[in-house]
Design an enzyme around this catalytic site. Structure first.
Site, PDB file in Angstrom:
ATOM      1  N   LEU A 215       0.818  -1.211   0.000  1.00  0.00           N
ATOM      2  CA  LEU A 215       0.000   0.000   0.000  1.00  0.00           C
ATOM      3  C   LEU A 215       0.854   1.265   0.000  1.00  0.00           C
ATOM      4  CD1 LEU A 215      -2.617  -1.197   2.679  1.00  0.00           C
ATOM      5  CD2 LEU A 215      -2.642  -1.562   0.207  1.00  0.00           C
ATOM      6  N   GLY A 216       2.021   1.207  -0.645  1.00  0.00           N
ATOM      7  CA  GLY A 216       2.872   2.385  -0.759  1.00  0.00           C
ATOM      8  C   GLY A 216       3.167   3.007   0.599  1.00  0.00           C
ATOM      9  N   ALA A 217       2.943   4.306   0.713  1.00  0.00           N
ATOM     10  CA  ALA A 217       3.240   5.019   1.957  1.00  0.00           C
ATOM     11  C   ALA A 217       2.344   4.584   3.122  1.00  0.00           C
ATOM     12  CB  ALA A 217       3.111   6.524   1.737  1.00  0.00           C
ATOM     13  N   ASP A 218       1.277   3.806   2.822  1.00  0.00           N
ATOM     14  CA  ASP A 218       0.418   3.285   3.892  1.00  0.00           C
ATOM     15  C   ASP A 218       0.904   1.942   4.419  1.00  0.00           C
ATOM     16  OD1 ASP A 218      -1.296   5.399   4.082  1.00  0.00           O
ATOM     17  OD2 ASP A 218      -2.757   4.589   2.661  1.00  0.00           O
ATOM     18  N   GLY A 219       1.989   1.384   3.852  1.00  0.00           N
ATOM     19  CA  GLY A 219       2.531   0.134   4.383  1.00  0.00           C
ATOM     20  C   GLY A 219       2.064  -1.089   3.619  1.00  0.00           C
ATOM     21  N   GLY A 245       7.754  -2.819  -4.466  1.00  0.00           N
ATOM     22  CA  GLY A 245       6.938  -4.015  -4.254  1.00  0.00           C
ATOM     23  C   GLY A 245       7.786  -5.278  -4.332  1.00  0.00           C
ATOM     24  N   ASP A 246       8.750  -5.299  -5.240  1.00  0.00           N
ATOM     25  CA  ASP A 246       9.640  -6.468  -5.366  1.00  0.00           C
ATOM     26  C   ASP A 246      10.473  -6.626  -4.093  1.00  0.00           C
ATOM     27  OD1 ASP A 246       8.679  -6.290  -7.974  1.00  0.00           O
ATOM     28  OD2 ASP A 246      10.411  -5.130  -8.625  1.00  0.00           O
TER      29      ASP A 246
HETATM   30  N1  LIG Z   1       6.323   6.727   0.253  1.00  0.00           N
HETATM   31  C1  LIG Z   1       6.727   5.648   0.941  1.00  0.00           C
HETATM   32  N2  LIG Z   1       7.161   5.788   2.229  1.00  0.00           N
HETATM   33  C2  LIG Z   1       7.599   4.722   2.936  1.00  0.00           C
HETATM   34  N3  LIG Z   1       7.610   3.457   2.449  1.00  0.00           N
HETATM   35  C3  LIG Z   1       7.176   3.258   1.188  1.00  0.00           C
HETATM   36  C4  LIG Z   1       6.722   4.334   0.367  1.00  0.00           C
HETATM   37  N4  LIG Z   1       6.373   3.831  -0.830  1.00  0.00           N
HETATM   38  C5  LIG Z   1       6.596   2.486  -0.770  1.00  0.00           C
HETATM   39  N5  LIG Z   1       7.074   2.142   0.445  1.00  0.00           N
HETATM   40  C6  LIG Z   1       7.415   0.793   0.911  1.00  0.00           C
HETATM   41  O1  LIG Z   1       7.484  -0.075  -0.206  1.00  0.00           O
HETATM   42  C7  LIG Z   1       6.451  -1.090  -0.136  1.00  0.00           C
HETATM   43  C8  LIG Z   1       5.908  -1.376  -1.518  1.00  0.00           C
HETATM   44  O2  LIG Z   1       5.392  -0.162  -2.064  1.00  0.00           O
HETATM   45  P1  LIG Z   1       4.331  -0.079  -3.248  1.00  0.00           P
HETATM   46  O3  LIG Z   1       2.999  -0.493  -2.765  1.00  0.00           O
HETATM   47  O4  LIG Z   1       4.462   1.288  -3.810  1.00  0.00           O
HETATM   48  O5  LIG Z   1       4.879  -1.183  -4.262  1.00  0.00           O
HETATM   49  P2  LIG Z   1       4.543  -1.410  -5.805  1.00  0.00           P
HETATM   50  O6  LIG Z   1       3.481  -0.485  -6.283  1.00  0.00           O
HETATM   51  O7  LIG Z   1       4.329  -2.861  -5.991  1.00  0.00           O
HETATM   52  O8  LIG Z   1       5.955  -1.002  -6.443  1.00  0.00           O
HETATM   53  P3  LIG Z   1       6.662  -1.493  -7.803  1.00  0.00           P
HETATM   54  O9  LIG Z   1       5.599  -2.014  -8.724  1.00  0.00           O
HETATM   55  O10 LIG Z   1       7.355  -0.286  -8.334  1.00  0.00           O
HETATM   56  O11 LIG Z   1       7.631  -2.554  -7.369  1.00  0.00           O
HETATM   57  C9  LIG Z   1       5.413  -0.543   0.839  1.00  0.00           C
HETATM   58  O12 LIG Z   1       4.688  -1.608   1.441  1.00  0.00           O
HETATM   59  C10 LIG Z   1       6.298   0.251   1.815  1.00  0.00           C
HETATM   60  O13 LIG Z   1       6.870  -0.624   2.787  1.00  0.00           O
HETATM   61  O1  LIG Z   2       5.682  -3.809 -16.865  1.00  0.00           O
HETATM   62  P1  LIG Z   2       5.771  -4.679 -15.619  1.00  0.00           P
HETATM   63  O2  LIG Z   2       6.370  -6.024 -15.932  1.00  0.00           O
HETATM   64  O3  LIG Z   2       4.509  -4.737 -14.843  1.00  0.00           O
HETATM   65  O4  LIG Z   2       6.780  -3.944 -14.627  1.00  0.00           O
HETATM   66  C1  LIG Z   2       8.122  -3.837 -14.987  1.00  0.00           C
HETATM   67  C2  LIG Z   2       8.830  -2.916 -14.032  1.00  0.00           C
HETATM   68  O5  LIG Z   2       8.305  -1.596 -14.061  1.00  0.00           O
HETATM   69  O6  LIG Z   2       8.656  -3.408 -12.705  1.00  0.00           O
HETATM   70  C3  LIG Z   2       9.873  -3.348 -11.983  1.00  0.00           C
HETATM   71  C4  LIG Z   2       9.648  -2.673 -10.683  1.00  0.00           C
HETATM   72  O7  LIG Z   2       8.752  -3.405  -9.903  1.00  0.00           O
HETATM   73  C5  LIG Z   2      10.876  -2.663 -12.898  1.00  0.00           C
HETATM   74  O8  LIG Z   2      12.150  -3.205 -12.710  1.00  0.00           O
HETATM   75  C6  LIG Z   2      10.340  -2.902 -14.285  1.00  0.00           C
HETATM   76  O9  LIG Z   2      10.722  -1.955 -15.253  1.00  0.00           O
END
Ligand SMILES: Nc1ncnc2c1ncn2[C@@H]1O[C@H](COP(=O)(O)OP(=O)(O)OP(=O)(O)O)[C@@H](O)[C@H]1O
Ligand SMILES: O=P(O)(O)OC[C@@]1(O)O[C@H](CO)[C@@H](O)[C@@H]1O
Length: 302
Positions: A215-219, A245-246
């Site tokens: 949940l990004g900045a929400d954890g 997220g990874d």
């Molecule tokens: N603004 C933030 N402040 C603090 N922690 C953050 C923030 N944004 C992301 N995080 C940390 O990163 C984790 C994953 O974030 P997010 O939900 O944005 O992943 P995502 O959208 O899957 O990212 P991506 O697809 O780029 O890998 C969160 O659960 C949190 O622990």
């Molecule tokens: O286009 P997809 O496959 O959904 O996401 C790919 C990607 O944005 O996700 C990673 C970050 O999570 C980057 O390394 C990569 O460029």
């Protein structure tokens, strides 16, 4: 041992501008960087940095594919890729004054036969867990993910878009949607943390033992048989969130591989993602010393 599968890897280009992005003019970047990317590849890099046995598989082609192969080799990540004729994509993140712009290509078109070739690579490693991460390149359907999940007696973890998650039919140990993907997959109201936990819990009936919603900045929320755990994000200085997220998922998997419970795993995931978002692009930070960060993560049952 974990095998990661990235059907659609990418070279991640990260460019930083001090000014606002504007059309019809040349924007000149202050900083630029290239990383080996794609969700499964990022996870393999993070897991290797945490000394967890891991092999990165996926599809690579062209000069960008060579860059990824060489980068992973230099970083000591074990690999077992399948070659394709097209050119692996190059994705761009522009960090500008107004925020992050993420520009992702579709990737090269591939035929169904790559699934058999990948499955062979996965089976050759005899993994306990297989993580399938990222989007599908043109030419493949969600069935390409189901086939790997059903292709052996490993536990499969999937991290892909909500539209694809909705189409999956096999049995999975875990999926990791972010908030938007959870909303897309379920059609539920995900505007609150509680709403996300409800949606994640309901989604388990679709073939997922656990759901980890970032949940990004929400954890993050981890929902499974042990309940609904919620971890707040740490208050840190975020450079960009590519690969966040990874990193969360890698931390959780790393802890499970070490025999930890769900609460410790969630804490570890938040700590690892906090390290990663403090660096530009998907560069791998030092993940050997995340103990104090992990201890600072608050987890509670919802
Ligand atoms: N603004 C933030 N402040 C603090 N922690 C953050 C923030 N944004 C992301 N995080 C940390 O990163 C984790 C994953 O974030 P997010 O939900 O944005 O992943 P995502 O959208 O899957 O990212 P991506 O697809 O780029 O890998 C969160 O659960 C949190 O622990
Ligand atoms: O286009 P997809 O496959 O959904 O996401 C790919 C990607 O944005 O996700 C990673 C970050 O999570 C980057 O390394 C990569 O460029």
């Amino acid at each position: 041992m974990i095998v990661t599968v990235t059907y659609n890897p990418a070279v991640d280009q990260t460019i930083q501008f001090d000014e606002q992005m504007a059309p019809d003019r040349v924007m000149r970047a202050d900083e630029a960087q290239f990383d080996a990317g794609g969700k499964g590849i990022n996870a393999a890099q993070f897991l290797t940095a945490m000394d967890r046995p891991c092999v990165a598989t996926g599809l690579l082609g062209g000069f960008t594919g060579s860059f990824i192969r060489e980068t992973l080799q230099d970083d000591g990540v074990e690999t077992a890729f399948v070659d394709v004729d097209g050119t692996t994509r190059l994705n761009t993140t522009a960090i500008a004054a107004a925020g992050e712009y993420k520009l992702n290509q579709a990737g090269p078109t591939v035929g169904e036969s790559v699934v058999d070739a990948l499955l062979e690579q996965v089976r050759a490693q005899s993994p306990d867990r297989v993580l399938i991460g990222g989007s599908l390149p043109p030419g493949l359907s969600p069935n390409a993910i189901d086939r790997i999940a059903a292709g052996g007696d490993w536990e499969t973890i999937v991290d892909t878009g909500g539209d694809v998650l909705r189409e999956l039919d096999a049995q999975y140990g875990l999926c990791k949607p972010n908030r938007a993907e959870l909303g897309d997959a379920t059609g539920a109201d995900v505007s609150t943390v509680e709403g996300c936990a409800d949606a994640a819990d309901a989604f388990r009936d679709r073939g997922f033992d656990r759901v980890l919603a970032s949940l990004g900045a929400d954890g993050a929320v981890l929902v499974g048989d042990t309940g609904r755990l919620y971890a707040e994000a740490l208050d840190i200085n975020v450079v960009d969130t590519v690969g966040a997220g990874d990193a969360l998922l890698s931390g959780v998997l790393s802890a499970w591989e070490a025999g930890a419970d769900d609460e410790t795993a969630l804490r570890t995931g938040v700590a690892v993602s906090s390290q990663v978002v403090q660096r530009a692009g998907t560069a791998v930070p030092d993940l050997n010393d995340i103990g104090s960060l992990r201890d600072g993560v608050t987890v509670r049952q919802l």
